[in-house]
Design a protein around this motif. Structure first.
Motif, PDB file in Angstrom:
ATOM      1  N   GLU A  27      76.180 -28.857-110.581  1.00 16.09           N
ATOM      2  CA  GLU A  27      77.233 -29.744-110.109  1.00 16.09           C
ATOM      3  C   GLU A  27      78.515 -29.660-110.919  1.00 16.09           C
ATOM      4  OE1 GLU A  27      76.970 -31.428-107.246  1.00 16.09           O
ATOM      5  OE2 GLU A  27      75.040 -30.416-107.094  1.00 16.09           O
ATOM      6  N   GLY A  28      78.478 -29.063-112.095  1.00 17.52           N
ATOM      7  CA  GLY A  28      79.663 -28.985-112.938  1.00 17.52           C
ATOM      8  C   GLY A  28      79.782 -30.216-113.812  1.00 17.52           C
ATOM      9  N   VAL A  29      80.689 -30.137-114.754  1.00 17.92           N
ATOM     10  CA  VAL A  29      80.913 -31.255-115.658  1.00 17.92           C
ATOM     11  C   VAL A  29      82.353 -31.722-115.477  1.00 17.92           C
ATOM     12  CG1 VAL A  29      81.541 -29.775-117.613  1.00 17.92           C
ATOM     13  CG2 VAL A  29      80.678 -32.073-118.041  1.00 17.92           C
ATOM     14  N   SER A  30      82.545 -33.005-115.476  1.00 21.11           N
ATOM     15  CA  SER A  30      83.863 -33.576-115.251  1.00 21.11           C
ATOM     16  C   SER A  30      84.789 -33.291-116.426  1.00 21.11           C
ATOM     17  CB  SER A  30      83.748 -35.084-115.050  1.00 21.11           C
ATOM     18  OG  SER A  30      85.031 -35.655-114.917  1.00 21.11           O
ATOM     19  N   ALA A  31      85.969 -32.806-116.111  1.00 19.69           N
ATOM     20  CA  ALA A  31      86.982 -32.609-117.145  1.00 19.69           C
ATOM     21  C   ALA A  31      87.999 -33.750-117.077  1.00 19.69           C
ATOM     22  CB  ALA A  31      87.675 -31.263-116.963  1.00 19.69           C
ATOM     23  N   GLY A  32      87.707 -34.727-116.242  1.00 23.42           N
ATOM     24  CA  GLY A  32      88.555 -35.904-116.123  1.00 23.42           C
ATOM     25  C   GLY A  32      87.765 -37.118-116.555  1.00 23.42           C
ATOM     26  N   PHE A  33      87.430 -37.981-115.573  1.00 23.98           N
ATOM     27  CA  PHE A  33      86.646 -39.173-115.879  1.00 23.98           C
ATOM     28  C   PHE A  33      85.163 -38.826-115.903  1.00 23.98           C
ATOM     29  CE2 PHE A  33      90.553 -40.843-113.991  1.00 23.98           C
ATOM     30  CZ  PHE A  33      90.944 -41.695-115.008  1.00 23.98           C
ATOM     31  N   PRO A  34      84.391 -39.449-116.799  1.00 25.54           N
ATOM     32  CA  PRO A  34      82.948 -39.175-116.863  1.00 25.54           C
ATOM     33  C   PRO A  34      82.267 -39.449-115.525  1.00 25.54           C
ATOM     34  CG  PRO A  34      83.650 -40.482-118.742  1.00 25.54           C
ATOM     35  CD  PRO A  34      84.819 -40.418-117.792  1.00 25.54           C
ATOM     36  N   SER A  35      81.209 -38.674-115.266  1.00 24.36           N
ATOM     37  CA  SER A  35      80.431 -38.804-114.042  1.00 24.36           C
ATOM     38  C   SER A  35      79.024 -39.250-114.420  1.00 24.36           C
ATOM     39  CB  SER A  35      80.399 -37.448-113.338  1.00 24.36           C
ATOM     40  OG  SER A  35      79.713 -37.550-112.125  1.00 24.36           O
ATOM     41  N   PRO A  36      78.380 -40.100-113.609  1.00 24.83           N
ATOM     42  CA  PRO A  36      77.024 -40.559-113.957  1.00 24.83           C
ATOM     43  C   PRO A  36      76.060 -39.391-114.119  1.00 24.83           C
ATOM     44  CG  PRO A  36      77.903 -41.770-112.079  1.00 24.83           C
ATOM     45  CD  PRO A  36      78.866 -40.663-112.364  1.00 24.83           C
ATOM     46  N   ALA A  37      75.208 -39.471-115.136  1.00 25.28           N
ATOM     47  CA  ALA A  37      74.258 -38.395-115.426  1.00 25.28           C
ATOM     48  C   ALA A  37      73.277 -38.183-114.282  1.00 25.28           C
ATOM     49  CB  ALA A  37      73.508 -38.691-116.719  1.00 25.28           C
ATOM     50  N   ALA A  38      72.999 -39.216-113.497  1.00 24.22           N
ATOM     51  CA  ALA A  38      72.047 -39.097-112.396  1.00 24.22           C
ATOM     52  C   ALA A  38      72.540 -38.130-111.316  1.00 24.22           C
ATOM     53  CB  ALA A  38      71.775 -40.465-111.789  1.00 24.22           C
ATOM     54  N   ASP A  39      73.834 -37.831-111.317  1.00 25.65           N
ATOM     55  CA  ASP A  39      74.392 -36.929-110.306  1.00 25.65           C
ATOM     56  C   ASP A  39      74.061 -35.463-110.586  1.00 25.65           C
ATOM     57  OD1 ASP A  39      75.493 -39.084-109.083  1.00 25.65           O
ATOM     58  OD2 ASP A  39      77.546 -38.694-109.755  1.00 25.65           O
ATOM     59  N   PHE A  40      73.546 -35.164-111.768  1.00 22.88           N
ATOM     60  CA  PHE A  40      73.316 -33.780-112.162  1.00 22.88           C
ATOM     61  C   PHE A  40      71.870 -33.374-111.938  1.00 22.88           C
ATOM     62  CE2 PHE A  40      76.928 -35.154-114.789  1.00 22.88           C
ATOM     63  CZ  PHE A  40      77.860 -34.228-114.351  1.00 22.88           C
ATOM     64  N   MET A  41      71.696 -32.258-111.262  1.00 28.40           N
ATOM     65  CA  MET A  41      70.364 -31.718-111.051  1.00 28.40           C
ATOM     66  C   MET A  41      70.246 -30.428-111.858  1.00 28.40           C
ATOM     67  SD  MET A  41      68.610 -30.843-107.457  1.00 28.40           S
ATOM     68  CE  MET A  41      68.158 -29.136-107.323  1.00 28.40           C
ATOM     69  N   GLU A  42      69.260 -30.358-112.741  1.00 27.77           N
ATOM     70  CA  GLU A  42      69.106 -29.184-113.588  1.00 27.77           C
ATOM     71  C   GLU A  42      68.365 -28.078-112.845  1.00 27.77           C
ATOM     72  OE1 GLU A  42      66.724 -28.139-117.552  1.00 27.77           O
ATOM     73  OE2 GLU A  42      68.162 -29.775-117.790  1.00 27.77           O
ATOM     74  N   MET A  43      68.898 -26.873-112.942  1.00 26.80           N
ATOM     75  CA  MET A  43      68.279 -25.679-112.387  1.00 26.80           C
ATOM     76  C   MET A  43      68.213 -24.670-113.528  1.00 26.80           C
ATOM     77  SD  MET A  43      70.688 -25.658-108.965  1.00 26.80           S
ATOM     78  CE  MET A  43      70.387 -23.972-108.595  1.00 26.80           C
ATOM     79  N   SER A  44      68.028 -23.409-113.195  1.00 26.35           N
ATOM     80  CA  SER A  44      68.116 -22.379-114.224  1.00 26.35           C
ATOM     81  C   SER A  44      68.933 -21.223-113.687  1.00 26.35           C
ATOM     82  CB  SER A  44      66.730 -21.910-114.671  1.00 26.35           C
ATOM     83  OG  SER A  44      66.064 -21.287-113.600  1.00 26.35           O
ATOM     84  N   ILE A  45      69.453 -20.414-114.610  1.00 26.22           N
ATOM     85  CA  ILE A  45      70.346 -19.321-114.257  1.00 26.22           C
ATOM     86  C   ILE A  45      70.033 -18.123-115.153  1.00 26.22           C
ATOM     87  CG2 ILE A  45      72.144 -20.090-115.863  1.00 26.22           C
ATOM     88  CD1 ILE A  45      74.230 -19.241-113.827  1.00 26.22           C
TER      89      ILE A  45
END
Length: 146
Positions: A27-45
């Motif tokens: 999902e990317g990381v916010s470079a502006g206002f923080p985003s709730p951690a629940a919005d992030f889904m961990e995968m692998s690359i």
């Protein structure tokens, strides 16, 4: 594993057999206002696969010098290079000119090619009929340590 060391540059080929999977948050990381951690889904690359659109034509090369700093390419950065891409005006390329490797931006003018540094301390290289030039590949990614 190093493949060839010429003109102080070391070439590496991606290891597509590695299966080294690194945690990846899609999902990317916010470079502006923080985003709730629940919005992030961990995968692998696997970066060898992710950074290589044409695996058989891709290699890595470590930069030595600072002629491309204004393009965001610094000493000791690792470049991902694709040999299958066509050289074009304004692309950054790995060039073999007169027995030396260099990374420069290509500038095509009518009947003339220049290899352009991205640092005002370095002069452009005008390619003439007297020069031996091989475009080894086009830079697609820059990997850097912060």
């Amino acid at each position: 594993m190093p493949v060839n060391k010429t003109s102080k540059l070391t070439f590496y080929f991606p290891d597509f057999e590695s299966e080294l999977r690194i945690p990846f948050i899609n999902e990317g990381v916010s470079a502006g206002f923080p985003s709730p951690a629940a919005d992030f889904m961990e995968m692998s690359i696997d970066l060898n696969k992710q950074l290589s659109e044409n695996p058989l034509a891709t290699f890595y090369i470590k930069v030595k010098g600072n002629s491309m700093i204004d393009a965001g390419i610094d000493d000791k950065d690792v470049l991902v290079v694709d040999r299958s891409l066509e050289p074009q005006n304004n692309k950054i390329a790995i060039c073999f000119i007169d027995g030396e490797f260099t990374v420069k931006r290509m500038k095509v003018e009518k009947d003339c090619l220049y290899l352009m540094p991205e640092n005002s301390d370095y002069p452009p290289i005008k390619v003439t009929e007297e020069n031996e030039l091989i475009i080894w590949g086009i830079v697609t990614y820059v990997i850097k340590k912060l």
